[in-house]
Design a protein around this motif. Structure first.
Motif, short mmCIF file in Angstrom:
data_model
loop_
_atom_site.label_atom_id
_atom_site.label_comp_id
_atom_site.label_asym_id
_atom_site.label_seq_id
_atom_site.Cartn_x
_atom_site.Cartn_y
_atom_site.Cartn_z
N ASP A 1 -0.59 -5.24 1.70
CA ASP A 1 -2.03 -5.48 1.72
C ASP A 1 -2.31 -6.98 1.77
N ASN B 1 0.84 -1.18 0.00
CA ASN B 1 0.00 0.00 0.00
C ASN B 1 0.89 1.25 0.00
N LYS B 2 0.78 2.07 -1.04
CA LYS B 2 1.65 3.23 -1.17
C LYS B 2 1.43 4.25 -0.06
N SER B 3 0.23 4.28 0.48
CA SER B 3 -0.08 5.26 1.52
C SER B 3 0.50 4.88 2.87
N THR B 4 0.40 3.56 3.20
CA THR B 4 0.84 3.10 4.52
C THR B 4 2.20 2.42 4.51
N GLY B 5 2.59 1.93 3.33
CA GLY B 5 3.85 1.19 3.26
C GLY B 5 3.72 -0.24 3.73
N GLN B 6 2.50 -0.63 4.10
CA GLN B 6 2.26 -1.98 4.59
C GLN B 6 1.83 -2.90 3.45
#
Length: 220
Positions: free
Chosen positions: A50, A43-48
């Motif tokens: 998915d 996930n580009k927003s969280t870096g986690q």
């Protein structure tokens, strides 16, 4: 005209007639994630990372079951459709079990890129699932596992008899690749794969070990 609301996602389509407990499909999903067989999407927003899409899984299950149901209806009496097997505390639900040929047929639908090789790593999960079902079917025949139709609450214990070596060692795997770019006469292959009994037993031991790992995680 008035748009009242917009909804997203898909309701849980899991078969409510299946028993609660550890299912082979759940164990194989865990193994695929740990072995890196599933493509990880960050996930580009969280870096986690998915999780694997539940929506794709539900769509796949729904379409696979529809295809299997239509095959079963067309060839009445040829298959045992979606029986549930409990073996060593693991539940298995084969798509179509041949009644007279002692073969298991599995229907799969996937967004993965197509392949002509059933032993491609991307199809590892399908082969392992098929092997686990074949192993469980043999155990039913031996009398060391139990089976029921999913629409029935009655469990049937297999007869205690030695299983001939050619019983339930063959998998027919049909894979519908959604994004198949090949000529239409090369799409939706069905592979017939014969396994050695030892291969089935080895795959089952892997599932048992994963079940034990899962149970230990819950305790912790």
């Amino acid at each position: 005209m008035h748009l009242a609301s917009t909804r997203f996602g898909l309701e849980n389509l899991s078969d409510s007639s299946r028993s609660e407990g550890v299912h082979a499909s759940t164990l194989l999903d865990r193994l695929c994630v740990r072995f890196g067989h599933y493509e990880k999407k960050v996930n580009k927003s969280t870096g986690q990372v998915d999780p694997v899409s539940d929506i794709n899984r539900e769509l796949g299950h729904a379409l696979e079951d529809t295809i299997a149901s239509k095959i079963d209806k067309k060839h009445t009496g040829k298959y045992l459709h979606n029986p549930e097997i409990e073996c060593d505390g693991i539940f298995c639900t084969p798509d179509l079990v041949f009644v007279d040929r002692k073969v298991d047929r599995e229907i799969k639908l996937t967004r993965m890129s197509p392949t002509d090789d059933p032993f491609d790593q991307k199809l590892w999960r399908y082969l392992e699932q098929g092997k686990s079902y074949l192993y469980a079917l043999r155990r039913v025949g031996e009398g060391t596992a139990r089976m029921r139709r999913c629409e029935s609450s009655t469990w049937l214990q297999g007869r205690a008899a030695k299983i001939p070596r050619d019983w339930y060692t063959t998998l027919e795997l049909t894979v519908c690749f959604i994004n198949d770019y090949r000529p239409i006469d090369r799409q939706i292959p069905t592979w017939t794969i014969e396994f050695h009994i030892d291969e089935l037993a080895t795959s089952w031991e892997i599932l048992k070990a994963e079940k034990l790992r899962l149970e230990r995680e819950k305790i912790v």
